[in-house]
Design a protein around this motif. Structure first.
Motif, mmCIF file in Angstrom:
data_model
loop_
_atom_site.group_PDB
_atom_site.id
_atom_site.type_symbol
_atom_site.label_atom_id
_atom_site.label_comp_id
_atom_site.label_asym_id
_atom_site.label_seq_id
_atom_site.Cartn_x
_atom_site.Cartn_y
_atom_site.Cartn_z
ATOM 1 N N THR A 37 0.830 -1.200 0.000
ATOM 2 C CA THR A 37 0.000 0.000 0.000
ATOM 3 C C THR A 37 0.867 1.252 0.000
ATOM 4 O O THR A 37 0.586 2.218 -0.712
ATOM 5 C CB THR A 37 -0.943 0.004 1.215
ATOM 6 N N SER A 38 1.939 1.228 0.778
ATOM 7 C CA SER A 38 2.819 2.402 0.795
ATOM 8 C C SER A 38 3.546 2.571 -0.534
ATOM 9 O O SER A 38 3.839 3.702 -0.933
ATOM 10 C CB SER A 38 3.808 2.308 1.946
ATOM 11 N N LEU A 39 3.820 1.486 -1.259
ATOM 12 C CA LEU A 39 4.418 1.618 -2.589
ATOM 13 C C LEU A 39 3.462 2.302 -3.562
ATOM 14 O O LEU A 39 3.884 3.077 -4.420
ATOM 15 C CB LEU A 39 4.835 0.248 -3.122
ATOM 16 N N PHE A 40 2.166 2.004 -3.442
ATOM 17 C CA PHE A 40 1.174 2.694 -4.274
ATOM 18 C C PHE A 40 1.205 4.197 -4.004
ATOM 19 O O PHE A 40 1.216 5.007 -4.937
ATOM 20 C CB PHE A 40 -0.226 2.124 -3.993
ATOM 21 N N PHE A 41 1.236 4.575 -2.733
ATOM 22 C CA PHE A 41 1.273 5.999 -2.397
ATOM 23 C C PHE A 41 2.625 6.626 -2.740
ATOM 24 O O PHE A 41 2.707 7.823 -2.995
ATOM 25 C CB PHE A 41 0.915 6.222 -0.931
ATOM 26 N N PHE A 42 3.696 5.826 -2.763
ATOM 27 C CA PHE A 42 4.996 6.317 -3.204
ATOM 28 C C PHE A 42 4.930 6.737 -4.670
ATOM 29 O O PHE A 42 5.465 7.785 -5.053
ATOM 30 C CB PHE A 42 6.056 5.233 -2.999
ATOM 31 N N VAL A 43 4.257 5.943 -5.492
ATOM 32 C CA VAL A 43 4.072 6.299 -6.902
ATOM 33 C C VAL A 43 3.217 7.560 -7.022
ATOM 34 O O VAL A 43 3.527 8.455 -7.817
ATOM 35 C CB VAL A 43 3.450 5.121 -7.680
ATOM 36 N N ALA A 44 2.162 7.656 -6.226
ATOM 37 C CA ALA A 44 1.312 8.854 -6.253
ATOM 38 C C ALA A 44 2.108 10.090 -5.845
ATOM 39 O O ALA A 44 1.998 11.147 -6.478
ATOM 40 C CB ALA A 44 0.102 8.672 -5.336
ATOM 41 N N GLY A 45 2.932 9.985 -4.804
ATOM 42 C CA GLY A 45 3.782 11.102 -4.392
ATOM 43 C C GLY A 45 4.810 11.444 -5.444
ATOM 44 O O GLY A 45 5.165 12.615 -5.633
ATOM 45 N N GLY A 46 5.307 10.442 -6.171
ATOM 46 C CA GLY A 46 6.244 10.691 -7.265
ATOM 47 C C GLY A 46 5.603 11.431 -8.409
ATOM 48 O O GLY A 46 6.236 12.302 -9.038
ATOM 49 N N ILE A 47 4.348 11.123 -8.701
ATOM 50 C CA ILE A 47 3.633 11.850 -9.761
ATOM 51 C C ILE A 47 3.441 13.305 -9.350
ATOM 52 O O ILE A 47 3.613 14.215 -10.173
ATOM 53 C CB ILE A 47 2.283 11.154 -10.062
#
Length: 116
Positions: A37-47
């Protein structure tokens, strides 16, 4: 001979692999869920970071207004701290702590699942 109807809740839980991950009480699976789940939000923060960098690509670029840029900056920081760093540490602790102390599972495994 009387037939007993199967428990509908048990059928829902055992039906698919996805639902078995969401209803597990295994500390390793819960830790993996936190990390994924945190990897998903890591991608969102990267965008969000890429959007901010598009504003800074050239001098006087007008992709966002000052107010929107400040909002993106705040959203990026909040996402990376509270939705990436904290869940990764919680996931690692959930996964590793019982292994390090030699326990079979966490205390109150159902509460551990509900906290996810």
């Amino acid at each position: 001979m009387v037939e007993v109807a199967p428990d509908p809740a048990a059928a829902i839980v055992s039906r698919g692999r996805f639902s078995s991950w969401l209803t597990t009480v295994d500390h390793k699976r819960i830790g993996i869920l936190y990390i994924l789940t945190s990897l998903f939000f890591f991608v969102a923060g990267g965008i969000i970071a890429l959007l901010m960098r598009s504003q800074l690509a050239r001098p006087n670029e007008r992709v966002f207004t000052r107010e929107h840029y400040d909002q993106l900056f705040t959203m990026h920081g909040t996402t990376m701290i509270f939705l990436v760093v904290v869940p990764v540490f919680a996931g690692l602790a959930n996964y590793l702590e019982p292994l390090m102390i030699g326990a079979r599972d966490m205390a109150f495994p159902a509460l551990n699942t509900a906290s996810y």
